[in-house]
Design a protein around this motif. Structure first.
Motif, PDB file in Angstrom:
ATOM      1  N   THR A  84       0.841  -1.189   0.000  1.00  0.00           N
ATOM      2  CA  THR A  84       0.000   0.000   0.000  1.00  0.00           C
ATOM      3  C   THR A  84       0.879   1.244   0.000  1.00  0.00           C
ATOM      4  O   THR A  84       1.818   1.354   0.792  1.00  0.00           O
ATOM      5  N   ALA A  85       0.595   2.197  -0.869  1.00  0.00           N
ATOM      6  CA  ALA A  85       1.373   3.435  -0.927  1.00  0.00           C
ATOM      7  C   ALA A  85       1.099   4.281   0.311  1.00  0.00           C
ATOM      8  O   ALA A  85      -0.045   4.369   0.781  1.00  0.00           O
ATOM      9  N   PRO A  86       2.120   4.929   0.871  1.00  0.00           N
ATOM     10  CA  PRO A  86       1.910   5.749   2.072  1.00  0.00           C
ATOM     11  C   PRO A  86       1.276   7.094   1.746  1.00  0.00           C
ATOM     12  O   PRO A  86       1.209   7.508   0.580  1.00  0.00           O
ATOM     13  N   VAL A  87       0.810   7.747   2.782  1.00  0.00           N
ATOM     14  CA  VAL A  87       0.263   9.106   2.694  1.00  0.00           C
ATOM     15  C   VAL A  87       1.179  10.036   3.481  1.00  0.00           C
ATOM     16  O   VAL A  87       1.609   9.712   4.589  1.00  0.00           O
ATOM     17  N   VAL A 199      -4.323   7.598   7.587  1.00  0.00           N
ATOM     18  CA  VAL A 199      -5.259   8.264   6.685  1.00  0.00           C
ATOM     19  C   VAL A 199      -5.815   7.226   5.715  1.00  0.00           C
ATOM     20  O   VAL A 199      -5.053   6.575   4.989  1.00  0.00           O
ATOM     21  N   ARG A 200      -7.125   7.053   5.733  1.00  0.00           N
ATOM     22  CA  ARG A 200      -7.799   6.038   4.916  1.00  0.00           C
ATOM     23  C   ARG A 200      -7.146   4.665   5.085  1.00  0.00           C
ATOM     24  O   ARG A 200      -7.001   3.892   4.143  1.00  0.00           O
ATOM     25  N   ARG A 201      -6.681   4.394   6.301  1.00  0.00           N
ATOM     26  CA  ARG A 201      -6.089   3.116   6.700  1.00  0.00           C
ATOM     27  C   ARG A 201      -4.752   2.842   6.000  1.00  0.00           C
ATOM     28  O   ARG A 201      -4.239   1.734   6.049  1.00  0.00           O
ATOM     29  N   ARG A 202      -4.175   3.864   5.350  1.00  0.00           N
ATOM     30  CA  ARG A 202      -2.869   3.725   4.717  1.00  0.00           C
ATOM     31  C   ARG A 202      -1.763   4.029   5.715  1.00  0.00           C
ATOM     32  O   ARG A 202      -1.967   4.794   6.657  1.00  0.00           O
ATOM     33  N   PRO A 203      -0.566   3.455   5.533  1.00  0.00           N
ATOM     34  CA  PRO A 203       0.565   3.893   6.350  1.00  0.00           C
ATOM     35  C   PRO A 203       0.785   5.391   6.135  1.00  0.00           C
ATOM     36  O   PRO A 203       0.804   5.869   4.987  1.00  0.00           O
ATOM     37  N   THR A 204       0.955   6.123   7.197  1.00  0.00           N
ATOM     38  CA  THR A 204       0.947   7.591   7.130  1.00  0.00           C
ATOM     39  C   THR A 204       2.206   8.159   7.760  1.00  0.00           C
ATOM     40  O   THR A 204       2.578   7.783   8.870  1.00  0.00           O
TER      41      THR A 204
END
Length: 493
Positions: A84-87, A199-204
């Motif tokens: 998953t791409a980070p934010v 953020v939106r369950r992404r790694p942040t």
């Protein structure tokens, strides 16, 4: 932007500025001005950017001081594991009333902040950049204008959150970005792990405004040139907000390790009766040690202080230290989320004890009770708000010990409360008790136990009680059901 109603904080320097370069000639730097003042921004890869952050010992500048590279590696490890791409999140909320450095950066050099965020977004293949600002702040105007001027390696947007002290807590901010109430999460979750904490369950990867600006400066200078000023353990510069009685604050850029005394003198100030360093989650320094105190995290920690967000207030001799502290204690108690015991009970009890002490009506036992409540609040909350508030209040009681004795043994120090410690202008909600009506039924303490405390004869112990947003429901119940109609609720505004 030329006609935008921005209030631009004044900037000063102890040595030539880096983050503030060009602000001696420009009020605000748009993209064209920014590119003329600063050299081209390099494009380091993932490992090169992480190595740079480690080499310059880049740490968070919002208060906690967590190492940037360690935080980034944690988010990237989650991204690699989950695919998953980070934010990337810029925390520009700055709910600290004594701090203006982030407002200055977003209002006057927004592209320097965006440079840092873009470096990370490109190197880490981020899905999105989110810039969070406080509603009504200069960033709400300046940042969208800056976003429209440049290209980004991924989508970028601005999010406004309520201007409250807890809005800048990382968990609260991420909840706000996700469309939830802007309060700390009941259960702690790391932003880097994604899931409920991201953020939106992404790694942040969430960092303070100044942190991103420092990353951009380091990338342009390189590790060796960046470390040419500052200390060996904390190279580079730091932004401070120096508050002045009766005047707007100054944002001052200094090499880390600079002594506090010369900074105060450059702003026309003296240590007075004590100096607050680190803002309202910071600590008070006695005048005897304040002048020579080194402005670095390690240097202040050795004195029992903390650099925090870099907010500084020198308390003049003509105001009551305990009265000033009590004002802020009341405000901090109402700024909590009210989700855990230290915030629901400990902070209001301590604030009430401080107000009673400032009024010259406290017993020694009440003061000791406040100390116990603050001690218990430390390390017991869902976020750092109780810990920081306890540090602010406990160090005040130590540094102003002579004033504490004067207020315990007599009418007090004799000085008025001038309101030197800055607080938001809007008055918070409060309950007031009409003593001519109150007959001591005690029902109010049953309906609103977190607000109303009764004395030995069954009457409320305070005439005016501040009300936090999470307490308004119980406050309304107490007002509506008081048999003597002796309580009134005055709303915010």
């Amino acid at each position: 932007m030329k006609n935008a109603p921005l209030k631009l904080p004044e900037v000063r320097w102890v040595e030539p500025g880096r983050l503030t370069s060009g602000l001696d000639r420009h009020q605000r730097m748009d993209l064209s001005t920014h590119t003329r003042v600063n050299p081209p921004l390099p494009e380091p890869g993932r490992e090169d950017l992480l190595a740079l952050a480690e080499a310059v010992v880049l740490s968070g500048r919002g208060g906690a001081g967590f190492p940037f590279a360690r935080k980034a590696r944690a988010a990237l490890a989650t991204a690699d594991r989950t695919g998953t791409a980070p934010v990337v999140v810029v925390n520009g909320t700055e709910g600290e009333p004594a701090s203006a450095k982030d407002k200055m950066l977003l209002a006057r050099v927004p592209h320097l902040v965006l440079d840092g965020a873009c470096l990370a977004a490109a190197a880490f293949n981020a899905e999105e950049i989110v810039i969070a600002v406080a509603a009504g702040s200069p960033g709400e105007i300046s940042v969208p204008a800056a976003l429209a001027e440049r290209e980004f390696p991924c989508p970028a947007r601005t999010v406004s959150v309520p201007e409250r002290f807890v809005s800048g807590e990382s968990g609260a901010l991420i909840r706000g970005i996700n469309g939830l109430p802007v309060v700390p999460a009941p259960l702690k979750a790391r932003a880097a792990d994604g899931g409920s904490g991201g953020v939106r369950r992404r790694p942040t990867l969430l960092c303070n405004t100044e942190t991103w600006a420092q990353l951009a400066v380091a990338a342009r200078l390189g590790a060796d040139a960046y470390a040419a000023v500052g200390t060996a353990d904390e190279p580079g510069t730091a932004l401070l907000t120096v508050n002045r009685p009766g005047a707007d604050p100054l944002v001052v850029e200094v090499p880390t390790g600079t002594q506090l005394g010369p900074v105060l003198e450059a702003c026309g100030l003296q240590p007075g009766t004590g100096v607050l360093v680190g803002g309202y989650h910071g600590a008070w320094l006695h005048p005897s040690v304040a002048f020579d105190a080194p402005l670095s995290r390690a240097g202040l920690a050795a004195l029992g202080g903390t650099l925090g967000a870099g907010a500084i207030v020198a308390l003049p001799d003509d105001t009551c230290p305990l009265g000033e502290t009590a004002r802020v204690a009341t405000w901090l108690a109402t700024e909590s989320a009210g989700q855990c015991g230290p915030c629901k009970r400990g902070l209001p009890e301590a604030a009430e004890a401080l107000a009673t002490l400032a009024a010259g009506a406290a017993e020694p036992s009440a003061l000791e009770g406040a100390r116990r409540a603050l001690g218990a609040a430390q390390a017991g909350g869902a976020c750092s708000h109780p810990d920081g508030t306890a540090r602010f209040l406990l160090t005040a009681l130590d540094v102003f010990s002579e004033d504490v004795d004067a207020h315990l043994s007599g009418p007090g120090c004799g000085r008025p409360v001038r309101g030197v410690l800055p607080l938001p202008h809007a008055e918070g909600a409060r309950l007031t008790v009409d003593w001519s009506r109150c007959t001591g039924h005690g029902l109010c303490a049953v309906l609103a136990p977190d607000l109303m405390r009764l004395g030995p004869h069954g009457y409320p112990t305070s005439r005016t009680i501040p009300v936090a947003p999470w307490q308004e429901h119980d406050a309304c119940r107490a007002v509506n059901q008081c048999p003597a109609l002796a309580i009134r609720l005055h709303r915010r505004g």
